[in-house]
Design a protein around this motif. Structure first.
Motif, PDB file in Angstrom:
ATOM      1  N   ILE A  54      -5.350   0.198  -4.948  1.00 64.43           N
ATOM      2  CA  ILE A  54      -5.248   0.542  -3.522  1.00 64.43           C
ATOM      3  C   ILE A  54      -6.573   0.240  -2.829  1.00 64.43           C
ATOM      4  N   LEU A  55      -7.688   0.574  -3.466  1.00 64.69           N
ATOM      5  CA  LEU A  55      -8.998   0.291  -2.883  1.00 64.69           C
ATOM      6  C   LEU A  55      -9.194  -1.211  -2.687  1.00 64.69           C
ATOM      7  N   ALA A  56      -8.851  -2.002  -3.702  1.00 61.21           N
ATOM      8  CA  ALA A  56      -8.975  -3.463  -3.584  1.00 61.21           C
ATOM      9  C   ALA A  56      -8.085  -3.988  -2.461  1.00 61.21           C
ATOM     10  N   LEU A  57      -6.860  -3.474  -2.385  1.00 57.43           N
ATOM     11  CA  LEU A  57      -5.959  -3.877  -1.300  1.00 57.43           C
ATOM     12  C   LEU A  57      -6.500  -3.465   0.070  1.00 57.43           C
ATOM     13  N   ALA A  58      -7.151  -2.301   0.128  1.00 50.20           N
ATOM     14  CA  ALA A  58      -7.715  -1.844   1.404  1.00 50.20           C
ATOM     15  C   ALA A  58      -8.812  -2.802   1.873  1.00 50.20           C
ATOM     16  N   HIS A 115      -4.530   5.189  17.407  1.00 48.01           N
ATOM     17  CA  HIS A 115      -5.813   4.661  16.931  1.00 48.01           C
ATOM     18  C   HIS A 115      -6.492   5.644  15.978  1.00 48.01           C
ATOM     19  N   ALA A 116      -6.477   6.925  16.319  1.00 46.14           N
ATOM     20  CA  ALA A 116      -7.097   7.938  15.462  1.00 46.14           C
ATOM     21  C   ALA A 116      -6.397   8.014  14.105  1.00 46.14           C
ATOM     22  N   ALA A 117      -5.072   7.978  14.118  1.00 47.60           N
ATOM     23  CA  ALA A 117      -4.318   8.038  12.852  1.00 47.60           C
ATOM     24  C   ALA A 117      -4.596   6.813  11.989  1.00 47.60           C
ATOM     25  N   HIS A 118      -4.622   5.630  12.602  1.00 48.12           N
ATOM     26  CA  HIS A 118      -4.908   4.421  11.821  1.00 48.12           C
ATOM     27  C   HIS A 118      -6.327   4.446  11.265  1.00 48.12           C
ATOM     28  N   LEU A 173      -9.809   5.217   6.587  1.00 45.25           N
ATOM     29  CA  LEU A 173     -10.884   6.010   5.982  1.00 45.25           C
ATOM     30  C   LEU A 173     -10.455   6.526   4.615  1.00 45.25           C
ATOM     31  N   PHE A 174      -9.241   7.057   4.528  1.00 50.02           N
ATOM     32  CA  PHE A 174      -8.774   7.620   3.267  1.00 50.02           C
ATOM     33  C   PHE A 174      -8.387   6.545   2.247  1.00 50.02           C
ATOM     34  N   LEU A 175      -7.945   5.375   2.708  1.00 53.00           N
ATOM     35  CA  LEU A 175      -7.652   4.285   1.768  1.00 53.00           C
ATOM     36  C   LEU A 175      -8.909   3.854   1.021  1.00 53.00           C
ATOM     37  N   THR A 177       0.836  -1.201   0.000  1.00 56.37           N
ATOM     38  CA  THR A 177       0.000   0.000   0.000  1.00 56.37           C
ATOM     39  C   THR A 177       0.870   1.250   0.000  1.00 56.37           C
ATOM     40  N   ALA A 178       1.919   1.257   0.822  1.00 58.98           N
ATOM     41  CA  ALA A 178       2.824   2.414   0.858  1.00 58.98           C
ATOM     42  C   ALA A 178       3.469   2.654  -0.501  1.00 58.98           C
TER      43      ALA A 178
END
Length: 184
Positions: free
Chosen positions: A59-63, A91-94, A99-101, A22-23
Protein backbone atom coordinates in the motif's frame (compact mmCIF):
# COMPACT_ATOMS: atom_id res chain seq x y z
CA UNK A 1 -30.39 16.37 -13.39
CA UNK A 2 -28.51 17.79 -16.32
CA UNK A 3 -24.74 17.28 -16.23
CA UNK A 4 -22.13 19.75 -17.37
CA UNK A 5 -18.94 18.89 -19.22
CA UNK A 6 -17.05 19.14 -15.90
CA UNK A 7 -19.49 16.72 -14.28
CA UNK A 8 -19.00 14.17 -17.06
CA UNK A 9 -15.17 14.15 -16.93
CA UNK A 10 -13.95 10.93 -15.43
CA UNK A 11 -10.71 9.94 -13.77
CA UNK A 12 -7.90 8.47 -15.85
CA UNK A 13 -7.56 4.70 -16.09
CA UNK A 14 -4.39 4.94 -13.99
CA UNK A 15 -6.15 6.84 -11.22
CA UNK A 16 -8.95 4.27 -11.19
CA UNK A 17 -6.50 1.37 -10.99
CA UNK A 18 -4.64 3.00 -8.09
CA UNK A 19 -7.91 3.82 -6.32
CA UNK A 20 -9.51 0.38 -6.55
CA UNK A 21 -6.30 -1.58 -5.99
CA UNK A 22 -5.64 0.49 -2.87
CA UNK A 23 -9.22 -0.09 -1.70
CA UNK A 24 -8.83 -3.83 -2.23
CA UNK A 25 -5.49 -3.97 -0.40
CA UNK A 26 -6.82 -1.82 2.46
CA UNK A 27 -9.75 -4.20 2.87
CA UNK A 28 -7.37 -7.16 2.92
CA UNK A 29 -5.09 -5.45 5.42
CA UNK A 30 -7.96 -4.69 7.80
CA UNK A 31 -9.31 -8.23 7.51
CA UNK A 32 -5.88 -9.70 8.22
CA UNK A 33 -5.52 -7.41 11.24
CA UNK A 34 -8.88 -8.42 12.68
CA UNK A 35 -8.13 -12.13 12.24
CA UNK A 36 -4.47 -12.17 13.31
CA UNK A 37 -4.87 -10.36 16.63
CA UNK A 38 -7.39 -12.95 17.83
CA UNK A 39 -5.17 -15.97 17.11
CA UNK A 40 -2.94 -17.65 19.69
CA UNK A 41 0.79 -17.26 19.10
CA UNK A 42 1.87 -19.81 16.53
CA UNK A 43 2.92 -20.22 12.89
CA UNK A 44 -0.43 -19.10 11.44
CA UNK A 45 -0.47 -15.90 13.50
CA UNK A 46 3.13 -15.10 12.53
CA UNK A 47 2.38 -15.78 8.85
CA UNK A 48 -0.69 -13.52 8.94
CA UNK A 49 1.30 -10.75 10.63
CA UNK A 50 3.93 -10.97 7.90
CA UNK A 51 1.28 -10.91 5.17
CA UNK A 52 -0.28 -7.90 6.89
CA UNK A 53 3.13 -6.20 6.78
CA UNK A 54 3.58 -7.17 3.13
CA UNK A 55 0.18 -5.72 2.22
CA UNK A 56 0.91 -2.58 4.24
CA UNK A 57 4.23 -1.95 2.50
CA UNK A 58 2.59 -2.67 -0.85
CA UNK A 59 0.00 0.00 0.00
CA UNK A 60 2.86 2.39 0.83
CA UNK A 61 4.55 1.68 -2.52
CA UNK A 62 1.24 2.19 -4.32
CA UNK A 63 0.70 5.45 -2.42
CA UNK A 64 4.05 6.76 -3.70
CA UNK A 65 3.19 5.75 -7.26
CA UNK A 66 -0.34 7.08 -6.88
CA UNK A 67 0.85 10.47 -5.67
CA UNK A 68 3.35 10.67 -8.55
CA UNK A 69 0.53 9.80 -10.96
CA UNK A 70 -1.79 12.38 -9.46
CA UNK A 71 0.82 15.13 -9.69
CA UNK A 72 1.07 14.50 -13.43
CA UNK A 73 -2.65 13.73 -13.99
CA UNK A 74 -4.84 16.14 -12.02
CA UNK A 75 -8.29 14.90 -11.04
CA UNK A 76 -11.29 16.09 -12.99
CA UNK A 77 -12.94 19.22 -11.65
CA UNK A 78 -15.60 18.85 -9.02
CA UNK A 79 -19.18 19.36 -10.18
CA UNK A 80 -19.97 23.05 -10.61
CA UNK A 81 -22.96 22.84 -8.27
CA UNK A 82 -20.97 21.61 -5.24
CA UNK A 83 -21.22 23.89 -2.22
CA UNK A 84 -18.05 25.43 -0.81
CA UNK A 85 -18.30 23.33 2.35
CA UNK A 86 -18.53 20.16 0.22
CA UNK A 87 -15.41 21.13 -1.74
CA UNK A 88 -13.50 21.87 1.47
CA UNK A 89 -14.68 18.61 3.06
CA UNK A 90 -13.69 16.64 -0.05
CA UNK A 91 -10.22 18.20 -0.11
CA UNK A 92 -9.74 17.62 3.63
CA UNK A 93 -10.87 13.99 3.37
CA UNK A 94 -8.58 13.30 0.41
CA UNK A 95 -5.66 14.93 2.20
CA UNK A 96 -6.39 12.81 5.28
CA UNK A 97 -6.62 9.63 3.22
CA UNK A 98 -3.26 10.36 1.55
CA UNK A 99 -1.71 11.16 4.94
CA UNK A 100 -2.82 7.80 6.31
CA UNK A 101 -1.81 5.87 3.17
CA UNK A 102 1.73 6.99 3.96
CA UNK A 103 1.81 7.19 7.75
CA UNK A 104 -0.05 4.00 8.68
CA UNK A 105 2.37 1.63 6.86
CA UNK A 106 5.40 3.59 8.08
CA UNK A 107 4.23 3.50 11.69
CA UNK A 108 3.50 -0.22 11.30
CA UNK A 109 6.96 -0.87 9.85
CA UNK A 110 8.82 0.94 12.65
CA UNK A 111 6.54 -0.76 15.18
CA UNK A 112 7.44 -4.10 13.62
CA UNK A 113 11.14 -3.34 13.86
CA UNK A 114 10.74 -2.30 17.50
CA UNK A 115 8.94 -5.58 18.27
CA UNK A 116 12.08 -7.62 17.64
CA UNK A 117 10.23 -9.99 15.31
CA UNK A 118 11.63 -10.16 11.77
CA UNK A 119 9.59 -8.62 8.97
CA UNK A 120 9.25 -11.23 6.23
CA UNK A 121 7.81 -9.85 3.00
CA UNK A 122 6.01 -12.03 0.45
CA UNK A 123 6.77 -15.06 2.59
CA UNK A 124 10.51 -15.09 1.81
CA UNK A 125 12.34 -11.74 1.97
CA UNK A 126 13.54 -10.64 5.41
CA UNK A 127 13.57 -6.87 5.72
CA UNK A 128 16.62 -5.60 7.64
CA UNK A 129 15.90 -4.06 11.04
CA UNK A 130 17.82 -0.79 11.48
CA UNK A 131 16.63 -0.02 15.03
CA UNK A 132 16.50 -3.29 16.97
CA UNK A 133 14.11 -4.20 19.76
CA UNK A 134 12.65 -1.29 21.73
CA UNK A 135 9.67 -2.24 23.90
CA UNK A 136 8.73 1.34 24.84
CA UNK A 137 8.74 2.42 21.17
CA UNK A 138 6.79 -0.70 20.22
CA UNK A 139 4.13 0.01 22.85
CA UNK A 140 3.75 3.64 21.75
CA UNK A 141 3.60 2.84 18.04
CA UNK A 142 1.26 -0.08 18.65
CA UNK A 143 -1.25 2.32 20.21
CA UNK A 144 -0.71 4.87 17.41
CA UNK A 145 -1.15 2.17 14.74
CA UNK A 146 -4.32 0.85 16.38
CA UNK A 147 -6.03 4.22 16.85
CA UNK A 148 -4.87 5.49 13.47
CA UNK A 149 -6.55 2.47 11.90
CA UNK A 150 -9.86 3.58 13.43
CA UNK A 151 -9.37 7.13 12.18
CA UNK A 152 -8.55 5.74 8.73
CA UNK A 153 -11.64 3.52 8.78
CA UNK A 154 -13.72 6.57 9.68
CA UNK A 155 -12.23 8.56 6.78
CA UNK A 156 -12.89 5.66 4.40
CA UNK A 157 -16.50 5.43 5.61
CA UNK A 158 -16.97 9.20 5.13
CA UNK A 159 -15.38 8.98 1.67
CA UNK A 160 -17.63 6.11 0.60
CA UNK A 161 -20.66 7.72 2.22
CA UNK A 162 -20.04 10.98 0.37
CA UNK A 163 -19.71 9.13 -2.94
CA UNK A 164 -22.99 7.32 -2.28
CA UNK A 165 -24.67 10.60 -1.26
CA UNK A 166 -23.59 12.15 -4.54
CA UNK A 167 -24.91 9.17 -6.48
CA UNK A 168 -28.22 8.49 -4.76
CA UNK A 169 -29.23 11.84 -3.25
CA UNK A 170 -27.58 14.53 -5.34
CA UNK A 171 -27.77 12.33 -8.45
CA UNK A 172 -24.57 13.74 -9.94
CA UNK A 173 -21.66 11.94 -11.57
CA UNK A 174 -19.11 12.02 -8.73
CA UNK A 175 -19.27 8.27 -8.07
CA UNK A 176 -19.59 7.23 -11.71
CA UNK A 177 -16.40 9.13 -12.60
CA UNK A 178 -14.34 6.66 -10.54
CA UNK A 179 -16.11 3.46 -11.64
CA UNK A 180 -14.13 1.20 -13.98
CA UNK A 181 -16.51 1.51 -16.95
CA UNK A 182 -16.48 5.34 -16.97
CA UNK A 183 -13.81 6.47 -19.42
CA UNK A 184 -11.66 9.50 -19.83
Amino acid sequence: MQTTQDDAAGYTAGAKIFHWLTALLMTGSFLLAVIMVELPLGPLKIDLYNWHKTVGLTILALAVLRLAWRLRHPPPPMPANMATWERLAAHAAHLGLYLFLFSQPLVGLVMSWASGFPTILFGSFILPNPIGTDQALFDTLSAVHFWSAWVLLTLIALHAGAALRHHFIKKDTVLRRMLPQARR
